[in-house]
Design a protein around this motif. Structure first.
Motif, mmCIF file in Angstrom:
data_model
loop_
_atom_site.group_PDB
_atom_site.id
_atom_site.type_symbol
_atom_site.label_atom_id
_atom_site.label_comp_id
_atom_site.label_asym_id
_atom_site.label_seq_id
_atom_site.Cartn_x
_atom_site.Cartn_y
_atom_site.Cartn_z
ATOM 1 N N GLU A 154 -87.279 24.569 8.343
ATOM 2 C CA GLU A 154 -87.282 23.111 8.183
ATOM 3 C C GLU A 154 -87.966 22.397 9.348
ATOM 4 O O GLU A 154 -88.774 21.491 9.137
ATOM 5 C CB GLU A 154 -85.851 22.594 8.031
ATOM 6 N N VAL A 155 -87.687 22.799 10.552
ATOM 7 C CA VAL A 155 -88.263 22.150 11.729
ATOM 8 C C VAL A 155 -89.788 22.245 11.703
ATOM 9 O O VAL A 155 -90.501 21.268 11.935
ATOM 10 C CB VAL A 155 -87.682 22.758 13.032
ATOM 11 N N ASN A 156 -90.307 23.424 11.408
ATOM 12 C CA ASN A 156 -91.753 23.627 11.402
ATOM 13 C C ASN A 156 -92.432 22.891 10.249
ATOM 14 O O ASN A 156 -93.541 22.383 10.396
ATOM 15 C CB ASN A 156 -92.074 25.119 11.359
ATOM 16 N N ILE A 157 -91.777 22.841 9.106
ATOM 17 C CA ILE A 157 -92.337 22.108 7.962
ATOM 18 C C ILE A 157 -92.380 20.615 8.249
ATOM 19 O O ILE A 157 -93.375 19.940 7.964
ATOM 20 C CB ILE A 157 -91.549 22.429 6.683
ATOM 21 N N LEU A 158 -91.329 20.086 8.846
ATOM 22 C CA LEU A 158 -91.320 18.662 9.210
ATOM 23 C C LEU A 158 -92.451 18.338 10.177
ATOM 24 O O LEU A 158 -93.083 17.279 10.091
ATOM 25 C CB LEU A 158 -89.966 18.272 9.801
ATOM 26 N N ASP A 159 -92.725 19.260 11.099
ATOM 27 C CA ASP A 159 -93.827 19.090 12.045
ATOM 28 C C ASP A 159 -95.168 19.018 11.319
ATOM 29 O O ASP A 159 -96.014 18.187 11.649
ATOM 30 C CB ASP A 159 -93.826 20.243 13.050
ATOM 31 N N VAL A 160 -95.366 19.873 10.325
ATOM 32 C CA VAL A 160 -96.622 19.854 9.560
ATOM 33 C C VAL A 160 -96.821 18.496 8.904
ATOM 34 O O VAL A 160 -97.903 17.906 8.980
ATOM 35 C CB VAL A 160 -96.653 20.986 8.500
ATOM 36 N N PHE A 161 -95.787 17.972 8.276
ATOM 37 C CA PHE A 161 -95.926 16.671 7.613
ATOM 38 C C PHE A 161 -96.241 15.565 8.618
ATOM 39 O O PHE A 161 -97.073 14.698 8.347
ATOM 40 C CB PHE A 161 -94.693 16.341 6.768
ATOM 41 N N SER A 162 -95.625 15.601 9.788
ATOM 42 C CA SER A 162 -95.929 14.593 10.811
ATOM 43 C C SER A 162 -97.399 14.659 11.213
ATOM 44 O O SER A 162 -98.067 13.635 11.368
ATOM 45 C CB SER A 162 -95.046 14.787 12.042
ATOM 46 N N ARG A 163 -97.934 15.864 11.359
ATOM 47 C CA ARG A 163 -99.350 16.016 11.707
ATOM 48 C C ARG A 163 -100.265 15.548 10.578
ATOM 49 O O ARG A 163 -101.314 14.953 10.821
ATOM 50 C CB ARG A 163 -99.644 17.466 12.101
ATOM 51 N N ILE A 164 -99.857 15.794 9.346
ATOM 52 C CA ILE A 164 -100.642 15.312 8.207
ATOM 53 C C ILE A 164 -100.683 13.788 8.213
ATOM 54 O O ILE A 164 -101.740 13.185 8.001
ATOM 55 C CB ILE A 164 -100.085 15.846 6.870
ATOM 56 N N PHE A 165 -99.564 13.138 8.475
ATOM 57 C CA PHE A 165 -99.535 11.669 8.506
ATOM 58 C C PHE A 165 -100.475 11.131 9.579
ATOM 59 O O PHE A 165 -101.151 10.124 9.373
ATOM 60 C CB PHE A 165 -98.116 11.143 8.744
#
Length: 175
Positions: A154-165
């Motif tokens: 979950e932590v790593n996936i949330l990081d990916v979405f933040s970078r996409i934004f």
């Protein structure tokens, strides 16, 4: 004295065990402009409060005029095969907004090249959790987002979405 040393060792051991080396540390939260993102498939959970997700389907993409409604489009894993069908390739190239293909192991290529079948295109070894594509004029730009230590959590996936934004904001600022 001996009890203090044992207590210190116990606390140190527990602290070391609780630190997961497969989770990104200090992942920056996207705090930029409010974004509206169309999502084909299940809407993702994210940390950010300034993101509005709108559930759409592939027919909405086919209708066009996406740039007036959305800052980007996410195609989620369960819709990837259908979204890679030939009629959509020109839409991804000419919509004026970025598209992100979440959990595709095949990069952006089978989505933007009409003659390539998704199932026939080989998986890449890039380790990317998400790939993106944006084209303006005659120039296309692709994006790739990997998970920290290639670990799905979950932590790593949330990081990916933040970078996409952050990428979406940068693309929008250039337009």
């Amino acid at each position: 004295m001996r009890k203090i040393i044992l207590l210190f060792l116990l606390i140190s051991t527990l602290a070391a065990c609780s630190m997961d080396k497969n989770e990104v540390k200090d992942s920056p939260l996207y705090e930029g402009l409010d974004l509206t993102i169309g999502v084909v498939g299940k809407i993702p959970d994210v940390r950010e409060r300034n993101i509005v997700f709108k559930s759409i389907d592939l027919n909405d993409i086919r209708k066009g005029n996406l740039s007036s409604k959305y800052d980007a489009i996410f195609i989620m894993k369960e819709q990837l095969i259908e979204a890679a069908r030939a009629p959509y390739a020109n839409i991804y190239k000419n919509s004026g907004i970025p598209f992100f293909f979440i959990e595709s192991k095949k990069s952006h290529v089978p989505f933007v090249e009409a003659e390539i079948e998704y199932e026939a295109f080989p998986d890449t070894d890039s380790g990317e959790y998400a790939s993106g594509y944006y084209e303006i004029g005659d120039s296309g730009k692709s994006f790739g987002y990997g998970l920290y230590n290639d670990t799905v959590n979950e932590v790593n996936i949330l990081d990916v979405f933040s970078r996409i934004f952050m990428t979406i904001e940068q693309v929008n600022m250039k337009n």
